[in-house]
Scaffold this motif. Structure first.
Motif, PDB file in Angstrom:
ATOM      1  N   VAL A  47     115.298  -7.190 -20.655  1.00  0.00           N
ATOM      2  CA  VAL A  47     115.713  -7.644 -19.689  1.00  0.00           C
ATOM      3  C   VAL A  47     116.869  -8.621 -20.097  1.00  0.00           C
ATOM      4  O   VAL A  47     117.895  -8.666 -19.630  1.00  0.00           O
ATOM      5  N   SER A  48     116.504  -9.518 -20.916  1.00  0.00           N
ATOM      6  CA  SER A  48     117.417 -10.718 -21.278  1.00  0.00           C
ATOM      7  C   SER A  48     118.686 -10.019 -21.798  1.00  0.00           C
ATOM      8  O   SER A  48     119.679 -10.639 -21.586  1.00  0.00           O
ATOM      9  N   ASN A  49     118.569  -9.149 -22.781  1.00  0.00           N
ATOM     10  CA  ASN A  49     119.753  -8.389 -23.223  1.00  0.00           C
ATOM     11  C   ASN A  49     120.607  -7.897 -22.190  1.00  0.00           C
ATOM     12  O   ASN A  49     121.743  -7.931 -22.172  1.00  0.00           O
ATOM     13  N   PHE A  50     120.107  -6.966 -21.286  1.00  0.00           N
ATOM     14  CA  PHE A  50     120.859  -6.642 -20.137  1.00  0.00           C
ATOM     15  C   PHE A  50     121.707  -7.787 -19.375  1.00  0.00           C
ATOM     16  O   PHE A  50     122.809  -7.721 -18.983  1.00  0.00           O
ATOM     17  N   LEU A  51     121.078  -8.656 -18.943  1.00  0.00           N
ATOM     18  CA  LEU A  51     121.446  -9.908 -18.268  1.00  0.00           C
ATOM     19  C   LEU A  51     122.656 -10.640 -19.221  1.00  0.00           C
ATOM     20  O   LEU A  51     123.658 -11.083 -18.423  1.00  0.00           O
ATOM     21  N   THR A  52     122.778 -10.608 -20.140  1.00  0.00           N
ATOM     22  CA  THR A  52     123.610 -11.236 -21.105  1.00  0.00           C
ATOM     23  C   THR A  52     124.812 -10.487 -21.686  1.00  0.00           C
ATOM     24  O   THR A  52     125.762 -10.885 -22.042  1.00  0.00           O
ATOM     25  N   GLU A  53     124.371  -8.736 -21.678  1.00  0.00           N
ATOM     26  CA  GLU A  53     125.676  -8.194 -22.165  1.00  0.00           C
ATOM     27  C   GLU A  53     126.340  -7.508 -20.821  1.00  0.00           C
ATOM     28  O   GLU A  53     126.192  -7.771 -19.919  1.00  0.00           O
ATOM     29  N   GLY A  54     127.545  -6.884 -21.411  1.00  0.00           N
ATOM     30  CA  GLY A  54     128.444  -6.510 -20.262  1.00  0.00           C
ATOM     31  C   GLY A  54     128.586  -5.016 -20.034  1.00  0.00           C
ATOM     32  O   GLY A  54     129.251  -4.510 -19.257  1.00  0.00           O
ATOM     33  N   VAL A  55     127.488  -4.385 -20.589  1.00  0.00           N
ATOM     34  CA  VAL A  55     127.244  -2.803 -20.536  1.00  0.00           C
ATOM     35  C   VAL A  55     126.767  -2.432 -19.273  1.00  0.00           C
ATOM     36  O   VAL A  55     126.044  -3.385 -18.663  1.00  0.00           O
ATOM     37  N   ASP A  56     127.398  -1.313 -18.521  1.00  0.00           N
ATOM     38  CA  ASP A  56     127.055  -0.942 -17.335  1.00  0.00           C
ATOM     39  C   ASP A  56     125.594  -0.605 -17.453  1.00  0.00           C
ATOM     40  O   ASP A  56     124.997  -0.074 -18.438  1.00  0.00           O
ATOM     41  N   SER A  57     124.836  -0.663 -16.243  1.00  0.00           N
ATOM     42  CA  SER A  57     123.458  -0.200 -15.943  1.00  0.00           C
ATOM     43  C   SER A  57     123.035   1.038 -16.674  1.00  0.00           C
ATOM     44  O   SER A  57     122.237   1.028 -17.439  1.00  0.00           O
ATOM     45  N   PHE A  58     123.685   2.252 -16.518  1.00  0.00           N
ATOM     46  CA  PHE A  58     123.434   3.530 -17.124  1.00  0.00           C
ATOM     47  C   PHE A  58     123.556   3.677 -18.483  1.00  0.00           C
ATOM     48  O   PHE A  58     122.573   4.043 -19.182  1.00  0.00           O
ATOM     49  N   SER A  59     124.659   3.009 -18.844  1.00  0.00           N
ATOM     50  CA  SER A  59     124.567   2.965 -20.418  1.00  0.00           C
ATOM     51  C   SER A  59     123.950   2.143 -21.248  1.00  0.00           C
ATOM     52  O   SER A  59     123.434   2.725 -22.245  1.00  0.00           O
ATOM     53  N   LEU A  77     121.190  -7.186 -12.343  1.00  0.00           N
ATOM     54  CA  LEU A  77     119.742  -7.363 -12.154  1.00  0.00           C
ATOM     55  C   LEU A  77     118.812  -6.558 -13.052  1.00  0.00           C
ATOM     56  O   LEU A  77     119.299  -5.097 -13.232  1.00  0.00           O
ATOM     57  N   ALA A  78     117.668  -6.985 -13.580  1.00  0.00           N
ATOM     58  CA  ALA A  78     117.037  -6.185 -14.276  1.00  0.00           C
ATOM     59  C   ALA A  78     115.373  -6.689 -14.206  1.00  0.00           C
ATOM     60  O   ALA A  78     115.311  -7.750 -14.041  1.00  0.00           O
ATOM     61  N   ALA A  79     114.473  -5.675 -14.290  1.00  0.00           N
ATOM     62  CA  ALA A  79     113.198  -5.894 -13.706  1.00  0.00           C
ATOM     63  C   ALA A  79     112.207  -4.857 -14.786  1.00  0.00           C
ATOM     64  O   ALA A  79     112.626  -3.545 -15.118  1.00  0.00           O
ATOM     65  N   LEU A  80     111.367  -5.415 -15.378  1.00  0.00           N
ATOM     66  CA  LEU A  80     110.353  -4.802 -16.424  1.00  0.00           C
ATOM     67  C   LEU A  80     109.033  -4.741 -16.044  1.00  0.00           C
ATOM     68  O   LEU A  80     108.376  -5.776 -15.399  1.00  0.00           O
ATOM     69  N   THR A  81     108.311  -3.751 -16.214  1.00  0.00           N
ATOM     70  CA  THR A  81     106.803  -3.490 -16.220  1.00  0.00           C
ATOM     71  C   THR A  81     106.464  -2.854 -17.346  1.00  0.00           C
ATOM     72  O   THR A  81     107.116  -2.173 -18.040  1.00  0.00           O
ATOM     73  N   ASN A  82     105.251  -3.211 -17.931  1.00  0.00           N
ATOM     74  CA  ASN A  82     104.394  -2.650 -19.177  1.00  0.00           C
ATOM     75  C   ASN A  82     103.907  -1.265 -18.466  1.00  0.00           C
ATOM     76  O   ASN A  82     103.445  -1.273 -17.428  1.00  0.00           O
ATOM     77  N   TYR A  83     103.789  -0.285 -19.467  1.00  0.00           N
ATOM     78  CA  TYR A  83     103.068   1.046 -19.211  1.00  0.00           C
ATOM     79  C   TYR A  83     101.454   0.951 -19.561  1.00  0.00           C
ATOM     80  O   TYR A  83     101.311   0.582 -20.813  1.00  0.00           O
ATOM     81  N   MET A  84     100.705   1.053 -18.773  1.00  0.00           N
ATOM     82  CA  MET A  84      99.201   1.306 -19.137  1.00  0.00           C
ATOM     83  C   MET A  84      99.105   2.162 -20.114  1.00  0.00           C
ATOM     84  O   MET A  84      99.058   3.504 -19.792  1.00  0.00           O
ATOM     85  N   GLU A  85      98.286   1.773 -21.205  1.00  0.00           N
ATOM     86  CA  GLU A  85      98.090   2.576 -22.304  1.00  0.00           C
ATOM     87  C   GLU A  85      97.014   1.824 -23.289  1.00  0.00           C
ATOM     88  O   GLU A  85      96.950   0.601 -23.619  1.00  0.00           O
ATOM     89  N   GLY A  86      95.925   2.482 -23.679  1.00  0.00           N
ATOM     90  CA  GLY A  86      94.952   1.909 -24.476  1.00  0.00           C
ATOM     91  C   GLY A  86      95.335   1.209 -25.568  1.00  0.00           C
ATOM     92  O   GLY A  86      94.997   0.208 -26.150  1.00  0.00           O
ATOM     93  N   LYS A  87      96.133   2.064 -26.492  1.00  0.00           N
ATOM     94  CA  LYS A  87      96.318   1.558 -27.865  1.00  0.00           C
ATOM     95  C   LYS A  87      97.885   0.880 -27.779  1.00  0.00           C
ATOM     96  O   LYS A  87      98.949   1.539 -27.505  1.00  0.00           O
ATOM     97  N   GLN A  88      97.957  -0.213 -28.382  1.00  0.00           N
ATOM     98  CA  GLN A  88      99.218  -1.161 -28.263  1.00  0.00           C
ATOM     99  C   GLN A  88      99.435  -1.212 -30.000  1.00  0.00           C
ATOM    100  O   GLN A  88      98.623  -1.442 -30.863  1.00  0.00           O
ATOM    101  N   ASN A  89     100.921  -1.092 -30.286  1.00  0.00           N
ATOM    102  CA  ASN A  89     101.395  -1.333 -31.632  1.00  0.00           C
ATOM    103  C   ASN A  89     101.599  -2.593 -31.795  1.00  0.00           C
ATOM    104  O   ASN A  89     102.602  -3.251 -31.013  1.00  0.00           O
ATOM    105  N   PRO A  90     101.024  -3.454 -32.567  1.00  0.00           N
ATOM    106  CA  PRO A  90     101.056  -5.026 -32.759  1.00  0.00           C
ATOM    107  C   PRO A  90     102.639  -5.385 -33.229  1.00  0.00           C
ATOM    108  O   PRO A  90     103.006  -6.344 -33.211  1.00  0.00           O
ATOM    109  N   ASP A  91     103.114  -4.377 -33.910  1.00  0.00           N
ATOM    110  CA  ASP A  91     104.418  -4.602 -34.585  1.00  0.00           C
ATOM    111  C   ASP A  91     105.608  -4.253 -33.757  1.00  0.00           C
ATOM    112  O   ASP A  91     106.627  -3.906 -34.326  1.00  0.00           O
ATOM    113  N   ALA A  92     105.357  -3.817 -32.142  1.00  0.00           N
ATOM    114  CA  ALA A  92     106.358  -3.350 -31.756  1.00  0.00           C
ATOM    115  C   ALA A  92     107.473  -4.366 -31.439  1.00  0.00           C
ATOM    116  O   ALA A  92     106.841  -5.335 -31.430  1.00  0.00           O
TER     117      ALA A  92
END
Length: 274
Positions: A92-104, A70-85
């Protein structure tokens, strides 16, 4: 923006009790294209909604697999956003498709945290007699943490458990519901009511100090658990229940065509696989 409340109990008192109760809101622009929750991936074993914004296709905000990831995401409130990030939804999607454990997985994410705008990420593994829940926020500690203690947690658009007034109000209401003895259908309905609380929680100096650069009107709208403002707000509610016998219930209540008066509810039920 989003908000998540969850009760985690690695050793429930009975098989009828819940290992996890999670209630979450997705806040987004109403016109941002996305797919409602459904199964996808190899073997159709991943259940989530999907972002369909150009360049962000396939990212998600919340999902679970038939094997208990299971994975869940929230954005962090901050005034300046990097449009190229990089797109945060792929975390989320990568965790659900990969086999790596949660902490790793979160350690790997933390090493690349600077490539993203602010975010919080929960990752979890629910297997037979074993639960792992982990958290990382790229605007907080450089290292992820294990959530080892059973309890009730809240996560909004600051770091885990930051006591914004909206988070405290929602957590109180969430706690009052999960402390009741309710059938699954009744529990889901009461949690949906918690998520759709539109009462404003202003003034909130703590939230407002983090929202430097936001207008007063926007900060006011964002102070509610359920956000309502022109063109932007809460457009998806999700409830996930995992009980002591590995049964999973996933309910999504989602807005249709950007119309706040039109909603659809769909539920999925399955048993965790080994």
């Amino acid at each position: 923006m989003c908000i998540i409340f969850f009760k985690f109990d690695p050793r429930p008192a009975s098989k009828n009790a819940y290992r996890l109760i999670l209630a979450a809101n997705r806040d987004e622009f109403y016109n941002r294209p996305s797919k409602a929750a459904d199964f996808w991936g190899n073997g159709k074993e991943i259940l989530s909604g999907l972002d369909m914004e150009v360049g962000k296709e396939g990212g998600s905000w919340l999902g679970v697999t038939k094997r208990g990831r299971l994975a869940a995401l929230t954005n962090y409130m901050e005034g300046k956003q990097n449009p190229d990030a990089q797109g945060r939804g792929f975390l989320v999607s990568n965790f659900l498709t990969e086999g790596v454990d949660s902490f790793s997985y979160l350690r790997k994410v933390a090493s690349d945290g600077h490539l993203y705008n602010g975010f919080n990420l929960l990752t979890a593994d629910f297997r037979a007699n074993e639960e792992t829940v982990c958290y990382y926020g790229n605007r907080g500690s450089p290292d992820p943490i294990h959530l080892t203690a059973a309890g009730i947690y809240g996560l909004s658009n600051s770091l885990l458990e930051t006591p914004w007034r909206k988070l405290q109000r929602g957590k109180r209401n969430f706690t009052s519901v999960v402390d009741k003895t309710l059938p699954p259908e009744g529990l889901v309905q009461e949690l949906l009511s918690v998520l759709n609380d539109e009462e404003l929680n202003t003034p909130d100096p703590l939230q407002e100090s983090q929202g430097e650069g936001y207008t007063a009107a926007v900060l006011r709208a964002l102070s509610a658990v359920c956000v309502r403002s022109p063109g932007y707000g809460t457009r998806t509610n999700t409830i996930i229940l995992i009980d002591g016998e590995d049964n999973v219930s996933f309910t999504e209540h989602t807005m249709l065509d950007g119309d706040v008066s039109q909603w659809s509810t769909k539920s999925f039920h399955f048993r965790l696989q080994e």
